[in-house]
Design a protein around this motif. Structure first.
Motif, short mmCIF file in Angstrom:
data_model
loop_
_atom_site.label_atom_id
_atom_site.label_comp_id
_atom_site.label_asym_id
_atom_site.label_seq_id
_atom_site.Cartn_x
_atom_site.Cartn_y
_atom_site.Cartn_z
N ALA A 238 0.82 -1.21 0.00
CA ALA A 238 0.00 0.00 0.00
C ALA A 238 0.86 1.26 0.00
O ALA A 238 0.52 2.26 -0.64
N VAL A 239 1.99 1.22 0.71
CA VAL A 239 2.89 2.39 0.76
C VAL A 239 3.44 2.69 -0.63
O VAL A 239 3.53 3.85 -1.04
N MET A 240 3.80 1.65 -1.37
CA MET A 240 4.34 1.82 -2.71
C MET A 240 3.29 2.41 -3.65
O MET A 240 3.57 3.32 -4.43
N VAL A 241 2.06 1.90 -3.55
CA VAL A 241 1.00 2.39 -4.43
C VAL A 241 0.63 3.83 -4.07
O VAL A 241 0.35 4.65 -4.95
N THR A 242 0.65 4.16 -2.78
CA THR A 242 0.38 5.54 -2.36
C THR A 242 1.42 6.49 -2.93
O THR A 242 1.10 7.60 -3.37
N ALA A 243 2.68 6.06 -2.94
CA ALA A 243 3.73 6.89 -3.55
C ALA A 243 3.48 7.06 -5.04
O ALA A 243 3.70 8.15 -5.60
N ALA A 244 3.01 6.02 -5.70
CA ALA A 244 2.70 6.10 -7.13
C ALA A 244 1.53 7.05 -7.38
O ALA A 244 1.49 7.74 -8.41
#
Length: 401
Positions: A238-244
């Motif tokens: 989720a952290v990676m997708v939020t950054a995206a």
């Protein structure tokens, strides 16, 4: 909200809320355009819309406990609020104030909107994480809407109301002004005498521009409704997708500003066509990818596409139609686009519930983006009309010397 078991919300219901939101926003667009024309500007609608958004956000933060409330408050009333303070009023107000640099100004405005998309997801995610309740996100949006309502009270609706004329208008340079300089004609088609409403709706170019802008709305609608869930379903944290998602904000800002800066030199609809072809290809790649590069490019170009669509397509439509009937025709344009785009979330949710994956929906949206991009290159402008308009403008400035 979907992860809150007390809400009893599956993907289909979540998608249905976005579908109702988009559909009603499109259906209300012609009426909003007509009302704005009758009022002589859109200031009152901006105030009403932002106030309604504040009320709806507050209700969601306090009393949204089931899917029905979600569908009614968010899907219906929030849609009306954002419509009254959204695309038709913004684009029409810019068209009233600017003849030259219209695309650039829209790009600058959308650049600020993109900035909100950059900082918004991390802030909302941080607020929700700190409080431990998804309702905190709605509290934050309530505050933002109140600020927007206050700012709307200071809006200047039309230049004529203040004894001014649109920037780039022939009236700006008077024949008795000895300091006037000849301005270079713009390099794109721009109609001098506006088409009637009926002429505009009968024009093939109008519908091709609608299609070219519509697919940008399709990709954006998919991304904001199921983009995050799609990539989390593929195994991304989720952290990676939020950054995206923040990369989408960067793309939206750049996609609004850079093409807008070029909109007096390169036909806006051609730039939109190129944007949509690239975005469509990334959707096809992103349907099953495990690549972080594709993840970030996917969100970046989705943001770029919607940022450019919101500046390039209204500019192309206003250039083709003229400004007299632009708000009304643009309202019907958004009605058509929203009707089609509203199918994306509910269809995506239904496909996911049936297949357990978002891949097929992603591929369908990507293919539609490529089709819309091709449509942008089918728009044809009359060379004679272009030359006549440019010649008339040059002669006007020459006579003013």
């Amino acid at each position: 909200m979907k992860l809150d078991e007390s809400m009893r919300m599956n993907a289909t219901i979540l998608g249905m809320g976005f579908s109702v939101y988009i559909l009603l926003q499109g259906w209300a667009a012609p009426l909003i355009g007509r009302v704005g024309q009758r009022l002589g500007g859109f200031k009152q609608l901006f105030i009403v819309g932002t106030a309604l958004c504040a009320v709806c956000s507050f209700v969601c933060s306090m009393w949204m406990n089931d899917a029905i409330t979600y569908l009614v408050v968010f899907g219906v009333f929030m849609s009306i609020g954002t419509g009254c303070a959204g695309q038709v009023p913004t684009d029409a107000t810019v068209a009233y104030w600017f003849k030259r640099k219209r695309g650039l100004v829209l790009g600058v405005i959308l650049g600020f909107s993109g900035l909100a998309a950059i900082i918004g997801p991390p802030i909302v995610h941080g607020v929700i994480s700190a409080v431990g309740d998804w309702r905190a996100g709605w509290w934050f949006l309530t505050g933002c809407s109140v600020v927007a309502c206050i700012l709307a009270c200071f809006l200047y609706a039309k230049p004529e109301d203040y004894g001014q004329v649109a920037y780039g208008s022939e009236d700006v340079v008077g024949v008795d002004d000895p300091s006037a300089k000849v301005k270079k004609p713009i390099g794109v088609f721009q109609r001098q005498e506006s088409l009637t409403f009926r002429e505009g709706m009968r024009s093939l170019n109008t519908w091709l521009i609608m299609l070219g802008g519509g697919v940008g709305q399709f990709t954006y609608t998919f991304t904001v409704s199921f983009g995050m869930l799609h990539f989390m379903d593929l195994g991304f944290a989720a952290v990676m997708v939020t950054a995206a998602l923040s990369a989408r904000g960067v793309g939206s800002s750049l996609g609004g500003f850079i093409p807008g800066f070029l909109a007096d030199r390169i036909e806006p609809i051609r730039m939109q066509g190129a944007n949509m072809v690239v975005t469509g290809i990334l959707f096809l790649l992103g349907a099953t990818t495990g690549s972080q590069i594709v993840l970030f490019l996917f969100f970046f170009f989705t943001g770029w596409a919607i940022g450019s669509q919101k500046s390039l397509c209204p500019t192309a439509l206003a250039n083709w139609l003229g400004t007299d009937n632009f708000p009304r025709v643009y309202g019907y344009t958004l009605l058509v686009l929203a009707t089609l785009a509203s199918l994306i979330p509910v269809a995506t949710g239904a496909l996911y519930d049936a297949t357990g994956t978002y891949a097929l929906a992603t591929q369908i949206v990507g293919a539609s983006a490529i089709v819309g991009g091709v449509a942008c290159f089918l728009v044809r402008y009359p060379k004679k009309a272009r030359a006549t308009a440019a010649s008339a403008e040059s002669e006007q400035f020459e006579n003013s010397r």
